[in-house]
Design an enzyme around this catalytic site. Structure first.
Site, PDB file in Angstrom:
ATOM      1  N   LYS A  97       0.856  -1.188   0.000  1.00 12.35           N
ATOM      2  CA  LYS A  97       0.000   0.000   0.000  1.00 12.35           C
ATOM      3  C   LYS A  97       0.890   1.236   0.000  1.00 12.35           C
ATOM      4  O   LYS A  97       1.930   1.263   0.676  1.00 12.35           O
ATOM      5  CB  LYS A  97      -0.899  -0.031   1.245  1.00 12.35           C
ATOM      6  N   SER A 119      -9.667   1.989   3.253  1.00 15.95           N
ATOM      7  CA  SER A 119      -8.807   2.764   2.375  1.00 15.95           C
ATOM      8  C   SER A 119      -7.840   1.906   1.557  1.00 15.95           C
ATOM      9  O   SER A 119      -7.232   2.388   0.606  1.00 15.95           O
ATOM     10  CB  SER A 119      -7.997   3.753   3.219  1.00 15.95           C
ATOM     11  N   SER A 157      -9.947  -0.620   7.422  1.00 14.67           N
ATOM     12  CA  SER A 157      -9.443  -0.393   6.061  1.00 14.67           C
ATOM     13  C   SER A 157      -8.726  -1.566   5.424  1.00 14.67           C
ATOM     14  O   SER A 157      -8.337  -1.499   4.259  1.00 14.67           O
ATOM     15  CB  SER A 157      -8.521   0.838   6.041  1.00 14.67           C
TER      16      SER A 157
END
Length: 484
Positions: A76, A151, A175
């Site tokens: 990420k 997210s 998330s």
């Protein structure tokens, strides 16, 4: 090749049925072919990936390879990566090249993994749909008109479409688990302090936690063997013994006590999702587990509680982005005040600004006691709720999300509706507990996730319970039709 699990790929590499370079080239080709439709990657590190793959192949030839050597993964874009852009999907950091690696990134390098690139996300991890990214929305591989969750939506979409065998994510209020549920993945949020946060760009420091996003619980265990552990660079890291998470995967569930929080099966839950969870519970009963009703009486307060605490910490953490030290800077500021104001106004997106404003408000002199201090007191009560529940049962089970993936744009103009997407996941972060979302069925062709929660530092038990379910079901093997 791209449908294989990490365990299967590790065996293939060890037995020299495939080389790491061949594997890496295969996934880079899939990224090139499919990612334009998904937008799951911000940066693809093809040249570096091939170099790392060649080095991994050398380790295999010398007999020094480990279980994950030569396995491609993605990180990420919230983890600092030395010499590679680390943007947090924000214009504020669009030009930021990290000068060091996050501890998690270092751990995976030492394990010999191959970095395919950095995945898209909600800006500074603030969002539940991956629609707040400066680089555009990520699409759900199961339906390109729908969100992948957030997210960590880029990581979830990339793994679900098999553009990477696994990816890392971060979980501040759900998330990892929420996008895992919406994309038919296994997503683990470890105990707070179990995985180092050093080099993880902060959103809410008392809530943020890194974790794996994978096809299966067994794959998540392999990644946790690399990720977990004490880090003296991180003041929130916990010095607790780290087990081999793969060793207890096949333990019997005979006598396991499963708790069903009554608050998680309220009228807010889609009845079809509730039906999927109840079917899954029947499977656990067949494995020897017993089912018990429990209560988490303060759970109805999670949304306001979370958005007071998280926004307060966000306001503090994001104060460092001022246009002076690094990152975006506005053009031709007339004075220092203008530099601050225009840099932050232009560099941050709407959702980030909204949370900074909320956080600044609740931390201000007139409202600190009324909002922030009260929220922390209620947080303590919520932690007690979980402690009481775990005196009665070993593990809690419920839905991960109140609905399946919603359409792109459906909730962007209604922040409160968007915030409610995390109603079942937030409490876990507030309590610092581990939880995992695993595939539990489909509703009108869209994935349904089931959440398992356990006491602190019992990730091994959590993965064992998830793995035993995946041994007798095939939901986790289902792939989006257009990405097979």
């Amino acid at each position: 090749m791209h449908t294989a699990t990490l365990t299967e790929l590790s065996i293939a590499l060890k037995n020299k049925k495939i080389s790491s370079r061949e594997l890496t080239e295969h996934f880079l080709a899939r990224i090139k072919q499919y990612d334009p439709a998904l937008n799951s990657f911000i940066t693809v590190t093809a040249e570096q990936a091939l170099q790392q793959a060649d080095h991994a192949d050398e380790r295999y030839s010398k007999g020094t390879a480990g279980p994950l050597t030569g396995i491609p993964i993605a990180h990420k874009d919230i983890f600092c990566t030395d010499g590679i852009k680390t943007s947090c999907a924000s214009q504020m950091l669009d030009n930021f090249i990290a000068p060091y690696d996050a501890s998690l990134v270092t751990a995976f390098k030492q394990a010999g993994t191959v970095l395919l690139g950095k995945t898209n996300m909600d800006e500074f991890a603030m969002g539940s749909s991956n629609e707040t990214s400066f680089y555009g929305s990520v699409k759900n591989p199961w339906d390109l008109a729908r969100v992948p969750g957030g997210s960590s939506g880029g990581s979830s979409a990339a793994v679900a479409a098999r553009l990477t065998p696994a990816a890392t994510g971060t979980d501040t209020g759900g998330s990892i688990r929420q996008p895992a549920a919406l994309c038919n993945l296994t997503g683990l949020k470890p105990t707070y302090g179990r995985v180092s946060r050093y080099g993880l760009i902060a959103f809410a420091s008392s809530l943020d936690q890194a974790g794996p996003m994978t096809q299966t619980a067994e794959d998540a265990a392999l990644l946790m063997n690399v990720m977990a552990g004490f880090d003296k660079k991180d003041s929130t890291s916990m010095d607790e013994p780290v087990p081999d998470y793969t060793q207890s995967l096949n333990d019997s569930l005979e006598g396991l006590k499963i708790g069903l929080p009554k608050e998680y099966f309220s009228a807010d839950l889609d009845p079809k999702i509730a039906a999927c969870i109840k079917k899954a519970i029947k499977h656990y009963e067949s494995l020897g587990a017993s089912i018990h009703a429990v209560s988490l009486p303060n759970c109805h307060l999670v949304i306001p509680l979370y958005y007071i605490i998280a926004s307060a910490e966000c306001s503090s953490n994001l104060a460092r982005y001022d246009g002076i030290r690094y990152g975006y800077r506005c053009n031709n500021p007339k004075d220092l005040r203008d530099l601050y104001e225009r840099t932050r106004a232009e560099g941050f997106g709407d959702e980030v600004k909204r949370r900074i404003l909320m956080g600044t408000y609740v931390l201000s002199a007139g409202y600190y006691d009324a909002y922030y201090i009260k929220a922390q007191k209620i947080r303590a009560l919520m932690i007690q709720d979980f402690a009481q529940a775990f005196k009665q049962v070993d593990i809690l089970i419920g839905p991960t999300t109140p609905s399946t993936a919603f359409k792109l744009g459906e909730k962007t103009k209604d922040p409160v509706s968007m915030y409610l997407s995390d109603i079942y996941t937030i409490a876990v972060n507030l309590a610092g507990l581990p939880a995992v979302s695993i595939p539990a069925g489909f509703n009108d062709g869209l994935p349904v996730g089931m959440q398992l929660i356990s006491p602190a530092f019992t990730e091994a038990k959590l993965l064992n319970v998830a793995h035993r379910y995946q041994q007798i079901t095939d939901w986790h093997k289902e792939l989006p039709e257009n990405f097979k």
